[in-house]
Structure formats: C-alpha cells, structure tokens
Design a protein around this motif. Structure first.
Motif, PDB file in Angstrom:
ATOM      1  N   ALA A   1     134.722 115.456  25.510  1.00 17.98           N
ATOM      2  CA  ALA A   1     136.026 115.773  24.914  1.00 17.98           C
ATOM      3  C   ALA A   1     136.756 114.491  24.517  1.00 17.98           C
ATOM      4  N   LEU A   2     136.728 113.512  25.398  1.00 16.11           N
ATOM      5  CA  LEU A   2     137.387 112.232  25.129  1.00 16.11           C
ATOM      6  C   LEU A   2     136.749 111.530  23.934  1.00 16.11           C
ATOM      7  N   ALA A   3     135.431 111.479  23.918  1.00 18.44           N
ATOM      8  CA  ALA A   3     134.722 110.795  22.831  1.00 18.44           C
ATOM      9  C   ALA A   3     134.972 111.477  21.491  1.00 18.44           C
ATOM     10  N   PHE A   4     134.836 112.793  21.446  1.00 20.13           N
ATOM     11  CA  PHE A   4     134.984 113.500  20.175  1.00 20.13           C
ATOM     12  C   PHE A   4     136.428 113.441  19.668  1.00 20.13           C
ATOM     13  N   ALA A   5     137.390 113.537  20.587  1.00 14.35           N
ATOM     14  CA  ALA A   5     138.802 113.436  20.179  1.00 14.35           C
ATOM     15  C   ALA A   5     139.107 112.035  19.656  1.00 14.35           C
ATOM     16  N   THR A   6     138.578 111.016  20.329  1.00 15.38           N
ATOM     17  CA  THR A   6     138.799 109.635  19.895  1.00 15.38           C
ATOM     18  C   THR A   6     138.163 109.396  18.530  1.00 15.38           C
ATOM     19  N   ALA A   7     136.955 109.908  18.332  1.00 16.98           N
ATOM     20  CA  ALA A   7     136.267 109.741  17.048  1.00 16.98           C
ATOM     21  C   ALA A   7     137.053 110.407  15.922  1.00 16.98           C
ATOM     22  N   GLU A   8     137.609 111.578  16.204  1.00 19.92           N
ATOM     23  CA  GLU A   8     138.367 112.296  15.182  1.00 19.92           C
ATOM     24  C   GLU A   8     139.692 111.591  14.892  1.00 19.92           C
ATOM     25  N   GLU A   9     140.406 111.199  15.952  1.00 21.71           N
ATOM     26  CA  GLU A   9     141.734 110.593  15.786  1.00 21.71           C
ATOM     27  C   GLU A   9     141.667 109.169  15.242  1.00 21.71           C
ATOM     28  N   ARG A  10     140.786 108.366  15.790  1.00 19.52           N
ATOM     29  CA  ARG A  10     140.766 106.944  15.441  1.00 19.52           C
ATOM     30  C   ARG A  10     139.856 106.616  14.261  1.00 19.52           C
ATOM     31  N   ALA A  11     138.736 107.330  14.135  1.00 19.39           N
ATOM     32  CA  ALA A  11     137.769 107.005  13.081  1.00 19.39           C
ATOM     33  C   ALA A  11     137.785 108.025  11.944  1.00 19.39           C
ATOM     34  N   GLY A  12     138.491 109.140  12.131  1.00 17.57           N
ATOM     35  CA  GLY A  12     138.515 110.176  11.110  1.00 17.57           C
ATOM     36  C   GLY A  12     137.196 110.924  10.997  1.00 17.57           C
ATOM     37  N   CYS A  13     136.441 110.944  12.094  1.00 19.01           N
ATOM     38  CA  CYS A  13     135.121 111.568  12.100  1.00 19.01           C
ATOM     39  C   CYS A  13     135.245 113.076  12.319  1.00 19.01           C
ATOM     40  N   ALA A  14     134.637 113.840  11.425  1.00 15.74           N
ATOM     41  CA  ALA A  14     134.674 115.300  11.524  1.00 15.74           C
ATOM     42  C   ALA A  14     134.057 115.763  12.844  1.00 15.74           C
ATOM     43  N   PRO A  15     134.667 116.763  13.486  1.00 14.71           N
ATOM     44  CA  PRO A  15     134.154 117.273  14.762  1.00 14.71           C
ATOM     45  C   PRO A  15     132.920 118.148  14.562  1.00 14.71           C
ATOM     46  N   LEU A  16     131.801 117.517  14.320  1.00 12.53           N
ATOM     47  CA  LEU A  16     130.559 118.249  14.048  1.00 12.53           C
ATOM     48  C   LEU A  16     129.901 118.797  15.310  1.00 12.53           C
ATOM     49  N   LEU A  17     130.253 118.245  16.463  1.00 17.20           N
ATOM     50  CA  LEU A  17     129.685 118.710  17.727  1.00 17.20           C
ATOM     51  C   LEU A  17     130.787 119.352  18.568  1.00 17.20           C
ATOM     52  N   GLU A  18     130.424 120.377  19.310  1.00 18.79           N
ATOM     53  CA  GLU A  18     131.361 121.060  20.199  1.00 18.79           C
ATOM     54  C   GLU A  18     131.076 120.648  21.636  1.00 18.79           C
ATOM     55  N   VAL A  19     132.134 120.397  22.384  1.00 18.49           N
ATOM     56  CA  VAL A  19     131.998 120.029  23.789  1.00 18.49           C
ATOM     57  C   VAL A  19     131.200 121.090  24.540  1.00 18.49           C
ATOM     58  N   GLU A  20     131.510 122.364  24.305  1.00 19.40           N
ATOM     59  CA  GLU A  20     130.823 123.447  25.022  1.00 19.40           C
ATOM     60  C   GLU A  20     129.323 123.438  24.762  1.00 19.40           C
ATOM     61  N   ASP A  21     128.941 123.167  23.523  1.00 19.78           N
ATOM     62  CA  ASP A  21     127.513 123.102  23.209  1.00 19.78           C
ATOM     63  C   ASP A  21     126.849 121.941  23.944  1.00 19.78           C
ATOM     64  N   MET A  22     127.550 120.837  24.038  1.00 24.30           N
ATOM     65  CA  MET A  22     126.989 119.655  24.684  1.00 24.30           C
ATOM     66  C   MET A  22     126.819 119.859  26.194  1.00 24.30           C
ATOM     67  N   VAL A  23     127.779 120.494  26.840  1.00 21.59           N
ATOM     68  CA  VAL A  23     127.672 120.682  28.296  1.00 21.59           C
ATOM     69  C   VAL A  23     126.714 121.815  28.658  1.00 21.59           C
ATOM     70  N   ARG A  24     126.489 122.740  27.735  1.00 11.83           N
ATOM     71  CA  ARG A  24     125.566 123.851  27.990  1.00 11.83           C
ATOM     72  C   ARG A  24     124.123 123.364  28.066  1.00 11.83           C
ATOM     73  N   LEU A  25     123.788 122.356  27.275  1.00 13.94           N
ATOM     74  CA  LEU A  25     122.419 121.849  27.238  1.00 13.94           C
ATOM     75  C   LEU A  25     122.251 120.667  28.182  1.00 13.94           C
ATOM     76  N   PRO A  26     121.245 120.692  29.046  1.00  9.43           N
ATOM     77  CA  PRO A  26     121.024 119.540  29.936  1.00  9.43           C
ATOM     78  C   PRO A  26     120.596 118.294  29.144  1.00  9.43           C
ATOM     79  N   VAL A  27     119.849 118.515  28.059  1.00 12.08           N
ATOM     80  CA  VAL A  27     119.444 117.415  27.180  1.00 12.08           C
ATOM     81  C   VAL A  27     119.908 117.778  25.766  1.00 12.08           C
ATOM     82  N   PRO A  28     120.777 116.953  25.189  1.00 13.93           N
ATOM     83  CA  PRO A  28     121.297 117.266  23.851  1.00 13.93           C
ATOM     84  C   PRO A  28     120.201 117.300  22.792  1.00 13.93           C
ATOM     85  N   ASP A  29     120.442 118.084  21.742  1.00 13.86           N
ATOM     86  CA  ASP A  29     119.518 118.188  20.623  1.00 13.86           C
ATOM     87  C   ASP A  29     119.561 116.898  19.803  1.00 13.86           C
ATOM     88  N   ALA A  30     118.404 116.278  19.621  1.00 13.48           N
ATOM     89  CA  ALA A  30     118.320 114.985  18.939  1.00 13.48           C
ATOM     90  C   ALA A  30     118.822 115.046  17.501  1.00 13.48           C
TER      91      ALA A  30
END
Length: 151
Positions: A97-126
């Motif tokens: 949540a911290l990383a994605f919010a910082t990327a969106e706020e500071r770098a203007g990076c679109a939120p392409l990944l969801e926190v819930e999707d990331m925590v649901r998977l033990p190993v993220p999709d490459a």
C-alpha cells in the motif's frame, strides 16, 4: 469516488497500451529484444535497491513478495516520502500500500497493481511485476528522475 478514478485510470492505461504491456518501456529499447530489456530493467532495480535491508532483487517474482523491494526502489528516489528503516518484511499489505501510493503520488505512476492481489499470492506474478516496473520506469523518466542515453 477514488476507486472509480483508479479503475478509470487502469482502463485508460490498458486501452492506451492495448491490454497488458506487450513491449518494452520506450526508453529501455535496445538491440537484443525483450530478454535484453528485461535484464536491463532487472539490473536497474537491483542497482537502485542495493544496500536496502531485506531486499535482494533477483527476479520479477519472489524478490518482490514482501513489498519491500518496491518500497526500497521508491525510497531511493523519494527518501523523504517515508522511513524505510521502520518497515517490516512481514507487513506485506502495509508495504505494498505504501509503495503503490508513493508511486502514484510522487511519480505519477498508474495503479496497475492492487494490494489485495499482491497479498493473496505468496509469489507475485512475474508479468504483472515486470509491467508495473516498466510503467514506474516510464514515469520516473518523464519526471526527469532517470537519465537515459541519447540516441
């Protein structure tokens, strides 16, 4: 309202790029194809996160599982955004949540990944990680925070 704006932003990105990213970030294009681009992006991530505790970027999947690699990468550009030393590897939801919010706020990076999707998977999709990192790289280049070689 914020969730619908996020969904619209994601839809606009997917529409603009014709679905999931199929090519390299424009500033990463070099001879050698996708494999060379992936290797260069991975090396860039490794170099930017070197020395950060609990981070060892070796790939686009398990290396990003705790969220700390994203936090370290963003902290390397925005050290005043948060206290990296206070983060814990087990606090995955908070880290993402911290990383994605910082990327969106500071770098203007679109939120392409969801926190819930990331925590649901033990190993993220490459592919998801790779696509997100390409977008983050593009945004950092656009802000002048990453220098690219002139052709």
């Amino acid at each position: 309202p914020h969730a619908s704006a996020r969904a619209q932003g994601r839809s606009a990105i997917l529409e603009k790029f014709g679905g999931a990213a199929t090519g390299p970030a424009p500033h990463l294009k070099r001879t050698g194809g996708t494999t060379a681009v992936k290797a260069m992006l991975l090396e860039w991530c490794r170099a930017r996160t070197r020395g950060y505790q609990h981070v060892d970027v070796q790939n686009f999947s398990g290396s990003w599982g705790s969220g700390l690699a994203f936090c370290a990468l963003l902290h390397s550009f925005f050290p005043d955004a948060f206290d990296y030393g206070s983060l814990e590897p087990g606090a995955r939801r908070h880290n993402f949540a911290l990383a994605f919010a910082t990327a969106e706020e500071r770098a203007g990076c679109a939120p392409l990944l969801e926190v819930e999707d990331m925590v649901r998977l033990p190993v993220p999709d490459a592919k998801c990680i790779y696509t997100y990192l390409q977008e983050l790289y593009r945004c950092l280049v656009a802000k002048g925070l990453v220098k690219t070689k002139k052709r």
